[in-house]
Write an enzyme that holds these catalytic residues in place. Structure first.
Site, short mmCIF file in Angstrom:
data_model
loop_
_atom_site.label_atom_id
_atom_site.label_comp_id
_atom_site.label_asym_id
_atom_site.label_seq_id
_atom_site.Cartn_x
_atom_site.Cartn_y
_atom_site.Cartn_z
N SER A 7 15.11 50.12 61.41
CA SER A 7 14.22 50.20 62.57
C SER A 7 14.99 50.69 63.79
CB SER A 7 13.63 48.82 62.87
OG SER A 7 13.03 48.86 64.15
N HIS A 32 12.10 53.73 60.35
CA HIS A 32 10.97 52.94 60.86
C HIS A 32 10.94 53.03 62.39
CE1 HIS A 32 8.11 49.52 60.44
NE2 HIS A 32 8.66 49.05 61.56
N ASP A 34 8.97 51.77 65.87
CA ASP A 34 8.10 50.73 66.40
C ASP A 34 7.51 51.16 67.75
OD1 ASP A 34 8.36 48.50 64.48
OD2 ASP A 34 10.49 48.68 64.99
N ASP A 174 8.77 43.16 57.41
CA ASP A 174 9.35 43.58 58.69
C ASP A 174 9.62 42.38 59.61
OD1 ASP A 174 10.05 44.90 61.03
OD2 ASP A 174 8.11 45.90 61.30
C1 DX5 Z 1 9.06 43.92 65.56
C2 DX5 Z 1 9.25 45.26 64.87
C3 DX5 Z 1 10.39 45.30 63.92
C4 DX5 Z 1 11.76 45.06 64.52
C5 DX5 Z 1 12.60 44.41 63.47
O1 DX5 Z 1 7.85 43.91 66.25
O2 DX5 Z 1 8.09 45.58 64.15
O3 DX5 Z 1 10.38 46.50 63.18
O4 DX5 Z 1 12.36 46.22 64.98
O5 DX5 Z 1 13.79 44.02 64.03
P1 DX5 Z 1 14.76 42.94 63.37
O6 DX5 Z 1 15.20 43.48 62.04
O7 DX5 Z 1 15.87 42.83 64.35
O8 DX5 Z 1 13.98 41.65 63.22
ZN ZN Z 2 8.17 47.39 62.78
#
Ligand code: DX5
Ligand code: ZN
Length: 215
Positions: A7, A32, A34, A174
């Protein structure tokens, strides 16, 4: 081997090109992205200029996770920006079937995301049309949160639903993925793990992606 979707939210935005190059050189299956609108979730991240830049730099397909209200408004723009997978939230979309059809029609792979409190059974009548279901294992809006353990039951129940409906949808998970929760999610039946902080907030992100892929 489980698929990994790093991400970008956790990357160093002052060095976006270099960060995406690391993902290109890794075993990651996709990148990915966001997108947050400050309405559907209590945070704002980035939008089209960053998706477009990522599309230019990335050799991996873009998995665009829209945490925005009325995501169906943006289908053509998301396609034009370079997305391969368009991930929309069940909770943000009034006419989910219409939106999924439109994503297909635009030439992208449709994916639907569920918040931690939305029963996976809500997808019974649409899951056969989906490329992927994304289960949030944290409340959406922020990286670096803790994995919600009940996600493991949800993965198992979604797996049953997919089998029962003859769907070929992949299961993506996720939020809060680390070595331990990644291994648990994989053995519960996840196909793809999204990982932000456990990739980019480490000294060697490429190695971290490889490690997660081999859990
Ligand atoms: C949260 C996002 C995720 C986030 C995950 O709303 O959808 O994709 O970037 O981050 P980590 O792996 O740090 O929990
Ligand atoms: Zn995400």
């Amino acid at each position: 081997m489980i698929q990994i979707a790093p991400s970008l939210l956790a990357a160093d935005f002052a060095n976006l090109g270099q960060q995406i190059q690391i993902v290109n050189d890794s075993v990651a299956s996709m990148l990915h992205l966001d997108v947050m609108d400050g309405v559907f979730v209590p945070n704002i991240s980035f939008g089209f200029p960053v998706i477009k830049a990522a599309a230019r730099l990335s050799t991996k397909p873009l998995d665009v996770h829209l945490m925005v209200v009325e995501p169906e408004k943006w289908i053509d723009r998301v396609k034009d920006a370079g997305a391969s997978i368009m991930n929309i939230h069940f909770e943000a979309c009034r006419h989910l079937h219409r939106a999924v059809e439109a994503i297909h029609h635009a030439g992208m792979l449709p994916a639907v995301t569920l918040n931690p409190s939305t029963p996976v059974e809500m997808l019974r009548d649409i899951v056969a049309d989906l490329h992927m279901v994304l289960l949030m294992s944290v409340d959406p809006g922020f990286g670096g949160q803790e994995f919600i353990p009940n996600t493991l039951n949800r993965i198992a129940r979604l797996k049953e639903l997919i089998a029962a409906t003859g769907s070929r949808a992949l299961i993506e998970v996720d939020g809060g993925i680390n070595d331990t929760t990644g291994r648990q999610a994989a053995s519960a039946g996840a196909d793809i793990l999204v990982a932000g902080s456990k990739v980019f907030h480490t000294p060697d992100p490429r190695e971290a992606i490889g490690r997660l892929a081999n859990l």
